[in-house]
Design a protein around this motif. Structure first.
Motif, short mmCIF file in Angstrom:
data_model
loop_
_atom_site.label_atom_id
_atom_site.label_comp_id
_atom_site.label_asym_id
_atom_site.label_seq_id
_atom_site.Cartn_x
_atom_site.Cartn_y
_atom_site.Cartn_z
N ARG A 188 3.07 1.00 14.72
CA ARG A 188 3.58 -0.26 15.63
C ARG A 188 4.14 0.06 17.04
NH1 ARG A 188 7.82 -2.60 12.11
NH2 ARG A 188 6.26 -2.20 10.50
N ASP A 210 -5.43 -1.34 6.02
CA ASP A 210 -6.07 -2.45 7.01
C ASP A 210 -7.26 -2.10 7.35
OD1 ASP A 210 -3.60 -3.93 7.16
OD2 ASP A 210 -2.56 -2.16 8.01
N ASP A 244 -7.54 4.13 3.36
CA ASP A 244 -6.86 3.57 4.60
C ASP A 244 -6.66 1.95 3.96
OD1 ASP A 244 -6.01 2.83 7.26
OD2 ASP A 244 -7.71 1.72 7.40
N ALA A 267 -1.25 3.70 8.17
CA ALA A 267 -0.35 3.84 9.43
C ALA A 267 0.91 2.47 9.35
CB ALA A 267 -1.06 3.80 10.83
N SER A 268 0.44 1.70 8.65
CA SER A 268 1.27 0.74 8.56
C SER A 268 2.85 0.81 7.68
CB SER A 268 0.75 -0.43 7.69
OG SER A 268 1.56 -1.71 7.63
N GLY A 269 3.61 -0.08 8.20
CA GLY A 269 5.15 0.07 7.37
C GLY A 269 4.91 -0.96 6.36
N LYS A 277 7.03 -8.77 16.82
CA LYS A 277 5.64 -8.57 16.36
C LYS A 277 5.58 -8.60 14.66
CE LYS A 277 1.76 -6.54 14.82
NZ LYS A 277 1.48 -5.81 13.49
N ASN A 278 6.52 -7.70 14.40
CA ASN A 278 6.25 -7.53 12.80
C ASN A 278 6.96 -8.70 12.13
OD1 ASN A 278 5.98 -5.68 10.49
ND2 ASN A 278 8.10 -5.74 10.27
N ASP A 310 -11.34 3.14 8.55
CA ASP A 310 -12.12 2.14 9.60
C ASP A 310 -11.66 2.53 11.02
OD1 ASP A 310 -9.56 1.13 9.40
OD2 ASP A 310 -10.29 -0.71 10.35
N SER A 358 0.98 1.17 19.20
CA SER A 358 0.48 -0.12 19.43
C SER A 358 1.11 -1.00 20.64
CB SER A 358 0.23 -1.09 18.38
OG SER A 358 -0.34 -0.41 17.13
N TYR A 369 4.01 -10.83 11.70
CA TYR A 369 3.14 -10.38 10.77
C TYR A 369 3.82 -10.61 9.37
CZ TYR A 369 0.02 -7.11 8.31
OH TYR A 369 -1.10 -6.68 7.52
N LEU A 412 -6.03 -0.79 18.75
CA LEU A 412 -4.79 -0.90 18.00
C LEU A 412 -5.10 -0.63 16.40
CD1 LEU A 412 -3.61 -4.40 19.64
CD2 LEU A 412 -3.04 -2.03 20.31
N LYS A 413 -6.40 -0.21 16.16
CA LYS A 413 -6.68 0.16 14.72
C LYS A 413 -6.05 1.48 14.48
CE LYS A 413 -10.84 -2.82 13.92
NZ LYS A 413 -12.11 -2.63 13.82
N ILE A 422 -3.27 2.86 14.19
CA ILE A 422 -2.10 3.51 14.80
C ILE A 422 -0.70 2.70 14.76
CG2 ILE A 422 -3.46 4.74 16.87
CD1 ILE A 422 -2.51 2.34 18.60
P1 B16 Z 1 2.84 -2.19 10.69
P2 B16 Z 1 -4.00 1.17 8.65
C1 B16 Z 1 -2.55 0.19 10.64
O1 B16 Z 1 -2.75 0.32 9.27
C2 B16 Z 1 -3.38 -0.85 11.25
O2 B16 Z 1 -4.53 -0.44 11.27
C3 B16 Z 1 -2.83 -0.98 12.72
O3 B16 Z 1 -3.45 -2.11 13.48
C4 B16 Z 1 -1.37 -1.61 12.56
O4 B16 Z 1 -0.77 -1.57 13.93
C5 B16 Z 1 -0.64 -0.29 12.00
O5 B16 Z 1 -1.07 -0.23 10.63
C6 B16 Z 1 0.93 -0.56 11.95
O6 B16 Z 1 1.13 -1.61 11.07
O7 B16 Z 1 2.88 -3.15 12.10
O8 B16 Z 1 2.43 -3.00 9.54
O9 B16 Z 1 3.69 -1.07 10.50
O10 B16 Z 1 -5.13 0.66 9.31
O11 B16 Z 1 -3.53 2.72 8.78
O12 B16 Z 1 -3.88 0.98 7.25
#
Ligand code: B16
Ligand code: MG
Length: 216
Positions: free
Chosen positions: A48, A10, A8, A114-116, A75-76, A169, A51, A79, A43-44, A46
């Motif tokens: 965007r 983040d 993973d 899960a992040s983009g 939000k993005n 995590d 969340s 970020y 919020l970990k 999952i």
């Molecule tokens: P984004 P991971 C996840 O990444 C984060 O844990 C989570 O807090 C975040 O909202 C999600 O990615 C989406 O990220 O907004 O950058 O697309 O922990 O699966 O690596």
């Protein structure tokens, strides 16, 4: 036989959980409410939009689909501003050494996030080239706890889930790993990551060969 580690991003490889949360705090503030720290864990792991639903529910806000898309973009954007100034300082303690030990064991290395923004974030660091494969929400329709992103990573590495170990995590991510038929190392608290095969605080003072022995 273990042939690959899938990480993973983040909260396992990079210390970006706070940056994500700060962006959600800004969004909540712009909508007139405060976010408590106790929502951070939820919020970990999952994506965007999921969340965002949790954040809006926390503030008692109902929004149209168009508003939700606008809020998620805002939000993005915040970020992405954080990503612009990221460097090796975001790499979590022990990760560089652990990746080197993983390469010594001739294991393949991937990210399943899960992040983009996984590629954008990793490309700001010197460990980018250590990953054979990076799969994130751009590559998967379903968000964790669905196993899709990990399965896509395993497929791209040409390994079976039984031959790969996931490092996660978040509780949702551990659920995704188990749903996909992977062994899973939880990084964080054993009280939260109850379904992980083993849990450790971080990747300091551990090497890849020990993880393989423990989970084989
Ligand atoms: P984004 P991971 C996840 O990444 C984060 O844990 C989570 O807090 C975040 O909202 C999600 O990615 C989406 O990220 O907004 O950058 O697309 O922990 O699966 O690596
Ligand atoms: Mg994570």
């Amino acid at each position: 036989m273990i042939k690959a580690f899938i990480f993973d991003l983040d909260g396992v490889v990079v210390d970006t959980v706070g940056y994500h949360f700060d962006s959600w705090i800004k969004l909540a503030h712009s909508l007139g409410f405060k976010l408590n720290d106790d929502i951070k864990e939820k919020l970990k792991g999952i994506n965007r939009m999921t969340s965002l639903d949790i954040v809006l529910a926390h503030g008692g806000i109902t929004a149209s689909q168009a508003e939700k898309i606008e809020y998620a973009k805002q939000k993005n954007d915040w970020y992405l501003e954080s990503i612009a100034s990221m460097n090796d300082d975001i790499i979590l303690d022990g990760v560089k050494e652990f990746l080197i030990s993983t390469q010594k064991e001739k294991l393949k290395i991937a990210v399943g996030s899960a992040s983009g923004n996984a590629r954008k974030v990793l490309s700001k660091t010197s460990i980018y080239s250590k990953f054979d494969i990076i799969k994130d929400s751009n590559d998967a329709k379903h968000s964790k706890p669905h196993p899709e992103v990990f399965l896509k990573a395993a497929e791209a590495l040409s390994v079976d889930p039984s031959e790969a170990i996931i490092f996660e995590d978040s509780a949702k991510g551990v659920d995704a790993a188990k749903a996909g038929g992977f062994k899973c190392v939880g990084i964080g608290s054993a009280d939260i990551l109850t379904d992980a095969d083993i849990v450790m605080d971080n990747l300091t003072h551990i090497t890849a060969d020990i993880i393989v022995k423990l989970l084989s």
